[in-house]
Design an enzyme around this catalytic site. Structure first.
Site, short mmCIF file in Angstrom:
data_model
loop_
_atom_site.label_atom_id
_atom_site.label_comp_id
_atom_site.label_asym_id
_atom_site.label_seq_id
_atom_site.Cartn_x
_atom_site.Cartn_y
_atom_site.Cartn_z
N GLU A 35 0.86 -1.20 -0.01
CA GLU A 35 0.14 -0.04 0.02
C GLU A 35 0.95 1.35 0.04
OE1 GLU A 35 -3.10 -0.18 3.05
OE2 GLU A 35 -3.07 -2.44 2.56
N HIS A 37 3.66 1.76 -1.76
CA HIS A 37 3.83 2.06 -3.36
C HIS A 37 2.88 2.50 -3.74
CE1 HIS A 37 6.81 -1.35 -2.44
NE2 HIS A 37 7.80 -0.39 -2.69
N SER A 186 8.07 -4.25 2.00
CA SER A 186 8.11 -5.40 1.18
C SER A 186 8.76 -6.72 2.23
CB SER A 186 8.90 -5.50 0.01
OG SER A 186 8.51 -4.15 -0.63
#
Ligand code: PAF
Length: 297
Positions: A35, A37, A186
């Protein structure tokens, strides 16, 4: 949405778009989009006509013992997310395309890239600055968007764009967090269940230090100590750094000045997973500098 893998093709497309008067925004990423990015894509769509997301896990910003091979990748999912978010182009080059054989140039940002993250990851910011400048050459954006989560990286990129006279507006968007405060990343998928629970202490440490600054704490070492204490009492953290500095220069005075913008920076391992986060806070303006005759009002 179109996926482009060749730099030459990307350049032909952006030349055409620029000649047609379109404003281009580039969102450089290493993929495995979350979210954070997607919030950058959303912002990019608000300010530009065309949005390009670059998906490239850049080998030159990983040290020899870091997680380049292990870094999560899922192109199919990233593509679907980009499509849904209204991205116009994905640039997804192979390593050989970005670093063709014979490649022999890198960008070295002095000063701001050497401390904190740079002290623990000595080649990291040279790799970041080099790939970001190459992605700028490939996508020729009017705007480039980055998340505040990688705070020192945003300073390095701004410095690089300024120093190399790159005509691009660098836009920094706020960190997106999980409900318990953990910054989206990530790498969060590598956390075990108990590490994931513990990870929220990074945000707690930042918040607690920020609270003390709001109350007027200006001694740098005391502020740093607050963050260290939270992480140490949580246990399991291996702390690389938990530091405070001037938010623009990363200078570290003994005492911060009234009104000074301070960045709190943490990098710590939980198991094998290295997490980073930061918080910007301003020291209140001093009331003691008010003229004496007003003091009893
Ligand atoms: O922040 C990242 O994901 C990377 O450092 C970047 C800016 C895409 C360069 O590889």
């Amino acid at each position: 949405m179109e996926v482009i893998t060749k730099i030459k093709e990307m350049q032909i497309v952006v030349d055409y778009l620029r000649a047609s008067g379109k404003k281009i925004a580039c969102v450089p990423t290493m993929g495995y989009l979350h979210e954070g990015h997607l919030s950058l894509v959303k912002r990019a769509k608000e300010i530009a006509d065309v949005v390009i997301v670059t998906l490239f896990v850049n080998p030159t910003q990983f040290g020899p013992n870091e997680d380049y091979n292990r870094y999560p990748r899922d192109f199919a999912k990233d593509k679907a997310n980009c499509e849904q978010a209204g991205v116009d182009f994905i640039l997804h080059p192979e390593v050989q395309e970005m670093y063709p054989s014979g490649y022999n140039t890198e960008i070295n940002i002095r000063e701001i890239s050497k401390k904190f993250e740079g002290a623990f990851r000595p080649i990291h910011f040279n790799g970041v600055a080099t790939i970001v400048s190459k992605l700028f050459m490939a996508t020729k954006p009017h705007y480039a968007l980055f998340g505040q989560k990688d705070y020192q990286q945003t300073l390095v990129i701004k410095q690089m764009a300024r120093d190399l006279l790159i005509d691009v507006a660098i836009v920094i968007a706020p960190t997106i967090r999980e409900l318990d405060g953990l910054a989206k990343s990530s790498r969060n998928i590598f956390l075990s269940e108990s590490e994931r629970k513990n990870a929220t202490n990074i945000y707690k440490a930042l918040e607690l230090a920020a609270e003390e600054i709001h109350k007027g704490e200006k001694r740098r070492k005391v502020i740093n100590g607050i963050m260290h204490n939270v992480l140490r009492s949580a246990g399991a953290f291996h702390i690389d750094y938990a530091m405070s500095a001037d938010a623009d220069t990363l200078d570290e005075p003994e005492e911060f000045l009234s009104g000074q913008r301070i960045v709190l920076l943490i990098a710590a391992y939980l198991g094998k997973t290295r997490l980073i986060d930061n918080y910007i806070v301003s020291l209140p303006s001093s009331i003691s500098s008010r003229p004496e005759r007003f003091e009893n009002f």
